[in-house]
Design a protein around this motif. Structure first.
Motif: not given
Ligand SMILES: Cc1ncc(COP(=O)(O)O)c(C=O)c1O
Length: 392
Positions: A73-78, A81-84, A204-205, A213-218
């Motif tokens: 969950x902490x990684x998900x919050x991080x 913060x990068x719009x992912x 990235x930071x 991020x590749x993890x952002x968006x669809x």
């Protein structure tokens, strides 16, 4: 008796041997190859780190192949913060970003399969691929005042055994950052060719412009974001990295199910580090703010470097800078000569530049060390005896 995948030539080359000898000599050196933040005056306060690791739950062993839920969950919050926005169920902890590569190569590739990686890029990828019996195929990044993906060249590199494409953004050592359009085009290309998209986003930071991020968006492709505490918090000694999957559920579900089995075979992420992860990530700015100030100060020292001796390639982030010294100068001879003057830098050929004539420097050293090191590099490059090296 020993495997072919570990049949490396282990004899240290002249440059590595002389660098080791210089470091061991006790002579004062200007180490512009220092990439360890804990040795560059960017370490966490020992008491703060000790407090973060002091959790009574460390006495109990409760293995979780994907990683402890609170840590994920902490990684998900991080990532948020990068719009992912990533469901913690799509996150899997690893012992490092390097191990994340190893798990993904095992997941995606049979021995002899191919993975496309950028050139220039950093040398660790070759070793990681060797260890999984995977073949790396290079695709070029092009420089025309800034770095770009050459999508046509990348597409041409896809063969019947290609399984994945790696992008590193910001890249090591170039600082190349993929913009949203490049990432979207790459996503479509990967989906169309049934390839996984691996986004190494450890830097990235420190991006100097938007770094999606590749993890952002669809995503259409099966995509994986890779990162870890080593670069996000400057804590390589904690041994925690992570993978965040993105893409259609039909692709992500089966991949994660298998990845969990791979992770279960090793259970390599330390329990105490997982317990500490939420607190450490929450305090990452305590590392990142001084880091960014350090990078900016050292970039400023490079701002004045342009001329016949050397110039600096434009970068959009990361912990390194690239000096262009001209194709007729022999990189290795120059590096050896600089060692004699107490300065350690990396030659471009460590990083697979398409053309010779580059040096790579770390932006981590304390600014006075960096500025003096760069002064000596430029001074050396400016001397006539290096104008006629053989090149590489
Ligand atoms: C781009 C990049 N990815 C990954 C790594 C490895 O990170 P880790 O320490 O998490 O294995 C490095 C190390 O320098 C790197 O430069």
């Amino acid at each position: 008796m020993l495997s072919s995948r570990t049949a490396w030539d282990l004899a240290a080359n002249a440059l590595a041997a002389r660098t080791d000898a210089l470091r061991a000599s006790g002579r004062p050196i200007l180490d512009l190859a220092e990439s360890n933040p804990t040795h560059a005056g960017l370490a966490w306060a020992p008491e703060e780190l000790a407090a973060a690791l002091a959790d009574p739950r460390v006495a109990s062993y409760d293995p979780a192949p994907q990683g402890l839920p609170a840590a994920r969950e902490a990684v998900a919050r991080y990532l948020a913060s990068r719009d992912a926005v990533v469901d913690p169920e799509r996150i899997l902890l690893t012992a490092s970003t390097s191990e994340a590569y190893a798990l993904l190569f095992k997941l995606l590739c049979d021995p002899g399969d191919e993975v496309l990686v950028p050139a220039p890029s950093y040398p660790l990828l070759d070793l990681l691929a060797d260890l999984e019996a995977v073949r790396l195929v290079r695709y070029p990044l092009r420089y025309d005042g800034s770095w770009h993906l050459d999508l046509a060249a990348l597409e041409a590199a896809i063969g019947p055994r290609t399984r994945a494409v790696v992008v590193v953004s910001p890249a090591n050592p170039t600082g190349a950052v993929l913009d949203a359009d490049e990432l979207a085009a790459l996503d479509r290309l990967c989906a169309a060719n049934d390839l996984a998209l691996l986004g190494d986003e450890v830097f990235a930071d420190t991006a100097l412009r938007p770094c999606p991020s590749v993890a952002a968006g669809d995503r259409e492709a099966l995509a994986f974001h890779l990162s870890g505490l080593s670069k996000v918090c400057g804590l390589p000694q904690l041994k925690v990295g992570w993978i965040a999957a993105a893409g259609p559920a039909a692709r992500v579900g089966p991949a994660l199910a298998r990845l969990e089995v791979v992770a279960d075979a090793y259970l390599s992420v330390s329990g105490p580090a997982q317990l500490a992860l939420p607190g450490l990530l929450a305090r990452r700015e305590g590392f990142l703010a001084p880091l960014r100030a350090r990078l900016a100060a050292n970039r400023a020292a490079l701002a004045g470097v342009h001329g016949a001796a050397a110039d600096v390639l434009a970068s959009a982030g990361g912990w390194t800078a690239v000096l262009r010294i001209g194709e007729t100068r022999d990189e290795e001879a120059l590096c050896l000569d600089l060692l004699d003057e107490g300065v350690v830098v990396h030659p471009g050929f460590f990083y697979d530049f398409e053309r010779p004539g580059h040096l790579v420097v770390s932006l981590l050293p304390p600014p006075p060390v960096f500025a003096e090191g760069i002064r000596r590099v430029i001074d050396r490059c400016g001397r006539a005896d290096f104008a006629s090296g053989s090149g590489r």
